[in-house]
Design an enzyme around this catalytic site. Structure first.
Site, PDB file in Angstrom:
ATOM      1  N   LYS A 123       0.655  -1.090  -0.057  1.00 41.84           N
ATOM      2  CA  LYS A 123      -0.047   0.131  -0.118  1.00 41.84           C
ATOM      3  C   LYS A 123       1.068   1.280   0.045  1.00 41.84           C
ATOM      4  O   LYS A 123       2.197   1.216   0.158  1.00 41.84           O
ATOM      5  CB  LYS A 123      -1.026  -0.108   1.144  1.00 41.84           C
ATOM      6  CG  LYS A 123      -2.069  -1.314   1.261  1.00 41.84           C
ATOM      7  CD  LYS A 123      -2.710  -1.401   2.292  1.00 41.84           C
ATOM      8  CE  LYS A 123      -3.842  -2.099   2.507  1.00 41.84           C
ATOM      9  NZ  LYS A 123      -5.001  -2.165   3.809  1.00 41.84           N
ATOM     10  N   TYR A 170     -12.445  -2.226  -2.953  1.00 45.14           N
ATOM     11  CA  TYR A 170     -12.708  -2.372  -1.505  1.00 45.14           C
ATOM     12  C   TYR A 170     -14.555  -2.007  -1.567  1.00 45.14           C
ATOM     13  O   TYR A 170     -14.947  -1.823  -0.369  1.00 45.14           O
ATOM     14  CB  TYR A 170     -12.189  -1.088  -0.688  1.00 45.14           C
ATOM     15  CG  TYR A 170     -10.936  -1.494  -0.428  1.00 45.14           C
ATOM     16  CD1 TYR A 170     -10.497  -2.663   0.339  1.00 45.14           C
ATOM     17  CD2 TYR A 170      -9.903  -0.471  -0.685  1.00 45.14           C
ATOM     18  CE1 TYR A 170      -9.320  -2.832   0.896  1.00 45.14           C
ATOM     19  CE2 TYR A 170      -8.619  -0.921  -0.295  1.00 45.14           C
ATOM     20  CZ  TYR A 170      -8.394  -1.968   0.567  1.00 45.14           C
ATOM     21  OH  TYR A 170      -6.850  -2.305   1.015  1.00 45.14           O
ATOM     22  N   HIS A 192      -1.830  -5.495   1.438  1.00 46.72           N
ATOM     23  CA  HIS A 192      -3.091  -5.882   1.366  1.00 46.72           C
ATOM     24  C   HIS A 192      -2.782  -7.469   0.694  1.00 46.72           C
ATOM     25  O   HIS A 192      -2.013  -7.760   0.017  1.00 46.72           O
ATOM     26  CB  HIS A 192      -3.912  -5.363   0.282  1.00 46.72           C
ATOM     27  CG  HIS A 192      -5.087  -5.943  -0.306  1.00 46.72           C
ATOM     28  ND1 HIS A 192      -6.362  -6.267   0.388  1.00 46.72           N
ATOM     29  CD2 HIS A 192      -5.293  -6.965  -1.143  1.00 46.72           C
ATOM     30  CE1 HIS A 192      -7.002  -7.014  -0.198  1.00 46.72           C
ATOM     31  NE2 HIS A 192      -6.580  -7.414  -1.305  1.00 46.72           N
ATOM     32  N   GLU A 234      -9.806  -9.849  -7.497  1.00 49.26           N
ATOM     33  CA  GLU A 234      -8.971  -8.703  -7.429  1.00 49.26           C
ATOM     34  C   GLU A 234      -8.058  -8.886  -8.382  1.00 49.26           C
ATOM     35  O   GLU A 234      -7.126  -7.895  -9.215  1.00 49.26           O
ATOM     36  CB  GLU A 234      -8.152  -8.781  -5.993  1.00 49.26           C
ATOM     37  CG  GLU A 234      -9.351  -8.432  -4.981  1.00 49.26           C
ATOM     38  CD  GLU A 234      -8.905  -8.668  -3.539  1.00 49.26           C
ATOM     39  OE1 GLU A 234      -7.773  -9.152  -3.197  1.00 49.26           O
ATOM     40  OE2 GLU A 234      -9.676  -8.452  -2.682  1.00 49.26           O
TER      41      GLU A 234
HETATM   42  P1  IDP Z   1      -8.035  -6.836   5.699  1.00 48.44           P
HETATM   43  O1  IDP Z   1      -7.059  -5.883   4.772  1.00 48.44           O
HETATM   44  O2  IDP Z   1      -6.920  -7.522   6.596  1.00 48.44           O
HETATM   45  O3  IDP Z   1      -8.545  -7.866   4.645  1.00 48.44           O
HETATM   46  P2  IDP Z   1     -10.810  -5.707   5.773  1.00 48.44           P
HETATM   47  O4  IDP Z   1     -11.464  -5.980   7.069  1.00 48.44           O
HETATM   48  O5  IDP Z   1     -10.727  -6.180   4.775  1.00 48.44           O
HETATM   49  O6  IDP Z   1      -8.743  -6.080   6.298  1.00 48.44           O
HETATM   50  O7  IDP Z   1     -10.344  -4.168   5.650  1.00 48.44           O
HETATM   51  C1  IDP Z   1      -9.751  -3.541   4.624  1.00 48.44           C
HETATM   52  C2  IDP Z   1      -8.744  -2.474   4.754  1.00 48.44           C
HETATM   53  O8  IDP Z   1      -9.707  -1.189   5.250  1.00 48.44           O
HETATM   54  C3  IDP Z   1      -7.838  -2.836   5.972  1.00 48.44           C
HETATM   55  O9  IDP Z   1      -6.498  -3.444   5.488  1.00 48.44           O
HETATM   56  C4  IDP Z   1      -7.467  -1.332   6.464  1.00 48.44           C
HETATM   57  O10 IDP Z   1      -6.459  -0.792   5.539  1.00 48.44           O
HETATM   58  C5  IDP Z   1      -8.737  -0.638   6.281  1.00 48.44           C
HETATM   59  N1  IDP Z   1      -9.657  -0.890   7.778  1.00 48.44           N
HETATM   60  C6  IDP Z   1     -10.205  -1.941   8.169  1.00 48.44           C
HETATM   61  N2  IDP Z   1     -10.742  -1.564   9.248  1.00 48.44           N
HETATM   62  C7  IDP Z   1     -10.386  -0.168   9.417  1.00 48.44           C
HETATM   63  C8  IDP Z   1     -10.804   0.656  10.752  1.00 48.44           C
HETATM   64  O11 IDP Z   1     -11.482   0.209  11.526  1.00 48.44           O
HETATM   65  N3  IDP Z   1     -10.339   1.766  10.428  1.00 48.44           N
HETATM   66  C9  IDP Z   1      -9.630   2.254   9.310  1.00 48.44           C
HETATM   67  N4  IDP Z   1      -9.222   1.543   8.370  1.00 48.44           N
HETATM   68  C10 IDP Z   1      -9.596   0.161   8.517  1.00 48.44           C
HETATM   69 MG    MG Z   2      -9.815  -7.749   3.132  1.00 53.89          MG
END
Ligand code: IDP
Ligand code: MG
Length: 151
Positions: free
Chosen positions: A9, A49, A115, A126
């Protein structure tokens, strides 16, 4: 062989962690079959996303991911999706285990460096969002017999 989508990222790129991420993927035995640096357009970010579009952090997430260049990759290997998620660590770097990329380099869930796809279905989606089939390179590695017992 399974494929997964991985992306360093904008914070990972700015902090000089491209090599660190690539090193960990390579030394595990996984094979990188596509890689490019790019700036993500807003539309692609929103699409990538899409599952989070109702979340309160969605607009911040789109701003974050479009704020600078990223390095996108397709990574191949047996159980690649699960294995790379394990290398990456928990979503919140404050809770991610030491030894994982997020656990070793991050502090904030909104700046979590990397990611990786969370399932085979999302990996396929993706990969198709970020790469054309001609950008994915098929090649053999002579070392694979030393990584997999049955190859
Ligand atoms: P992941 O990347 O581990 O799969 P996801 O729940 O899919 O996690 O969330 C996607 C991305 O959104 C995360 O990698 C992070 O960058 C962001 N994100 C997730 N939860 C939060 C939050 O509570 N606050 C701010 N950003 C968040
Ligand atoms: Mg995710």
């Amino acid at each position: 062989m399974e494929r997964t989508f991985v992306m360093v990222k904008p914070d990972g790129v700015q902090r000089g962690l491209i090599g660190e991420a690539v090193r960990r993927i390579e030394r595990k035995g996984l094979k990188i079959v596509a890689m490019k640096m790019m700036k993500i357009e807003k539309e692609l970010a929103e699409n990538h996303y899409a599952e989070h579009k109702e979340k309160p952090f969605f607009s911040a997430l789109v701003s974050y991911i479009t704020s600078g260049p990223v390095v996108a990759m397709v990574v191949e290997g047996r159980n690649a999706v699960k294995v790379v998620r394990t290398l990456v660590g928990a979503t919140n770097p404050a809770e991610a285990n030491p030894g994982t990329i997020r656990g070793d380099f991050g502090l904030d869930v909104g700046r979590n460096i990397i990611h990786a796809s969370d399932s085979i279905e999302s990996a396929e989606r993706e990969i198709n969002l970020f790469f054309t089939s001609s950008e994915i390179v098929e090649y053999d590695r002579s070392i694979d017999g030393w990584i997999y017992e049955d190859i």
